[in-house]
Design a protein around this motif. Sequence first.
Motif, PDB file in Angstrom:
ATOM      1  N   ASP A  45      43.512  34.657  42.986  1.00  0.00           N
ATOM      2  CA  ASP A  45      42.968  35.915  43.501  1.00  0.00           C
ATOM      3  C   ASP A  45      42.268  35.726  44.847  1.00  0.00           C
ATOM      4  O   ASP A  45      41.790  36.690  45.436  1.00  0.00           O
ATOM      5  N   ASP A  46      42.231  34.493  45.337  1.00  0.00           N
ATOM      6  CA  ASP A  46      41.596  34.202  46.612  1.00  0.00           C
ATOM      7  C   ASP A  46      42.386  34.852  47.755  1.00  0.00           C
ATOM      8  O   ASP A  46      43.613  34.676  47.855  1.00  0.00           O
ATOM      9  N   GLU A  47      41.701  35.614  48.607  1.00  0.00           N
ATOM     10  CA  GLU A  47      42.368  36.385  49.651  1.00  0.00           C
ATOM     11  C   GLU A  47      43.152  35.509  50.629  1.00  0.00           C
ATOM     12  O   GLU A  47      44.282  35.825  51.001  1.00  0.00           O
ATOM     13  N   ARG A  48      42.541  34.408  51.055  1.00  0.00           N
ATOM     14  CA  ARG A  48      43.221  33.543  52.021  1.00  0.00           C
ATOM     15  C   ARG A  48      44.475  32.928  51.409  1.00  0.00           C
ATOM     16  O   ARG A  48      45.544  32.894  52.045  1.00  0.00           O
ATOM     17  N   ARG A  49      44.366  32.454  50.186  1.00  0.00           N
ATOM     18  CA  ARG A  49      45.509  31.821  49.532  1.00  0.00           C
ATOM     19  C   ARG A  49      46.630  32.820  49.269  1.00  0.00           C
ATOM     20  O   ARG A  49      47.817  32.491  49.396  1.00  0.00           O
ATOM     21  N   LEU A  50      46.276  34.041  48.908  1.00  0.00           N
ATOM     22  CA  LEU A  50      47.312  35.054  48.678  1.00  0.00           C
ATOM     23  C   LEU A  50      48.058  35.370  49.972  1.00  0.00           C
ATOM     24  O   LEU A  50      49.288  35.454  49.989  1.00  0.00           O
ATOM     25  N   PHE A  51      47.305  35.540  51.048  1.00  0.00           N
ATOM     26  CA  PHE A  51      47.945  35.834  52.321  1.00  0.00           C
ATOM     27  C   PHE A  51      48.808  34.656  52.764  1.00  0.00           C
ATOM     28  O   PHE A  51      49.928  34.830  53.245  1.00  0.00           O
ATOM     29  N   GLU A  52      48.307  33.447  52.576  1.00  0.00           N
ATOM     30  CA  GLU A  52      49.085  32.257  52.911  1.00  0.00           C
ATOM     31  C   GLU A  52      50.387  32.226  52.126  1.00  0.00           C
ATOM     32  O   GLU A  52      51.464  31.944  52.690  1.00  0.00           O
ATOM     33  N   LYS A  53      50.316  32.526  50.847  1.00  0.00           N
ATOM     34  CA  LYS A  53      51.521  32.480  50.012  1.00  0.00           C
ATOM     35  C   LYS A  53      52.566  33.486  50.482  1.00  0.00           C
ATOM     36  O   LYS A  53      53.758  33.171  50.560  1.00  0.00           O
ATOM     37  N   ILE A  54      52.134  34.700  50.791  1.00  0.00           N
ATOM     38  CA  ILE A  54      53.083  35.699  51.275  1.00  0.00           C
ATOM     39  C   ILE A  54      53.726  35.225  52.585  1.00  0.00           C
ATOM     40  O   ILE A  54      54.947  35.303  52.763  1.00  0.00           O
ATOM     41  N   CYS A  55      52.910  34.733  53.499  1.00  0.00           N
ATOM     42  CA  CYS A  55      53.425  34.285  54.800  1.00  0.00           C
ATOM     43  C   CYS A  55      54.402  33.124  54.654  1.00  0.00           C
ATOM     44  O   CYS A  55      55.493  33.123  55.245  1.00  0.00           O
ATOM     45  N   LEU A  56      54.033  32.125  53.869  1.00  0.00           N
ATOM     46  CA  LEU A  56      54.878  30.945  53.749  1.00  0.00           C
ATOM     47  C   LEU A  56      56.163  31.239  52.993  1.00  0.00           C
ATOM     48  O   LEU A  56      57.206  30.644  53.284  1.00  0.00           O
ATOM     49  N   GLU A  57      56.107  32.142  52.022  1.00  0.00           N
ATOM     50  CA  GLU A  57      57.347  32.540  51.354  1.00  0.00           C
ATOM     51  C   GLU A  57      58.269  33.217  52.356  1.00  0.00           C
ATOM     52  O   GLU A  57      59.498  33.062  52.308  1.00  0.00           O
ATOM     53  N   GLY A  58      57.702  33.989  53.296  1.00  0.00           N
ATOM     54  CA  GLY A  58      58.511  34.596  54.342  1.00  0.00           C
ATOM     55  C   GLY A  58      59.123  33.550  55.263  1.00  0.00           C
ATOM     56  O   GLY A  58      60.297  33.636  55.643  1.00  0.00           O
ATOM     57  N   PHE A  59      58.351  32.526  55.615  1.00  0.00           N
ATOM     58  CA  PHE A  59      58.875  31.447  56.459  1.00  0.00           C
ATOM     59  C   PHE A  59      59.959  30.662  55.741  1.00  0.00           C
ATOM     60  O   PHE A  59      60.827  30.065  56.376  1.00  0.00           O
ATOM     61  N   GLN A  60      59.911  30.634  54.409  1.00  0.00           N
ATOM     62  CA  GLN A  60      60.893  29.854  53.664  1.00  0.00           C
ATOM     63  C   GLN A  60      62.289  30.462  53.733  1.00  0.00           C
ATOM     64  O   GLN A  60      63.277  29.748  53.538  1.00  0.00           O
ATOM     65  N   ALA A  61      62.414  31.752  53.987  1.00  0.00           N
ATOM     66  CA  ALA A  61      63.716  32.418  53.959  1.00  0.00           C
ATOM     67  C   ALA A  61      64.762  31.598  54.715  1.00  0.00           C
ATOM     68  O   ALA A  61      64.604  31.293  55.897  1.00  0.00           O
TER      69      ALA A  61
END
Length: 217
Positions: A45-61
């Motif tokens: 639920d940590d805001e920074r970690r959630l945002f990081e996860k969304i961003c990095l999943e996008g970079f993984q495409a």
Amino acid sequence: MPPKLAPSPAAGLFTDDTHTTRCAWCQATPLYRHYHDSEWGFPVDDERRLFEKICLEGFQAGLSWLTILNKRESFRQGFANFDAEQVARFGEVEVKRLLADAGIVRHAGKIASTINNARRVIDLRREFGSLGAYVWKLEPLAADRPEKVTLDTYKATPLSPASTALSKDLKKRGWTFVGPTTMHAFLQAMGLVNDHLEGCASREKALAARKAFKPPA
């Protein structure tokens, strides 16, 4: 008399030399296995970690998650530790710096998407209080996953209603690089969806962590 052999792991699993059985996708390196054992499927639920996860999943495409994981520390340095408020202020100078940074994936579209999505995070916070509160409201839609996830059931239902709904709503709100497959990977990573296969040593640990977890209001 030959020694007793341990039973072969089920499809989609592997057992290492410590007799620990895990999902087969993390077999490549110790770093991959550590991520699988301590992060993937565990609630966040940590805001920074959630945002990081969304961003990095996008970079993984189009790439492997291991590629992204190996570069994660460089991504954190390049994107202000994924502080959305700071990233939202990035401009031409920061974009040029990131495009020259060999430590990350230098994709102009994905860099621009991360900056755009940081600004959209701020919009979400105004409406829902936090990114975590927004995402975890999808919990009922994520509850459709089978009680026992095998490789066959995973292949049969590679996405969840939650990932489809999340992708659709984020796109409506102006987010980019948030397709259903990318969002399902995000929901797996943050623990809203537990896709550790039945027989994986981390599955019950992730379920226990989820049970003890109180989603943000």
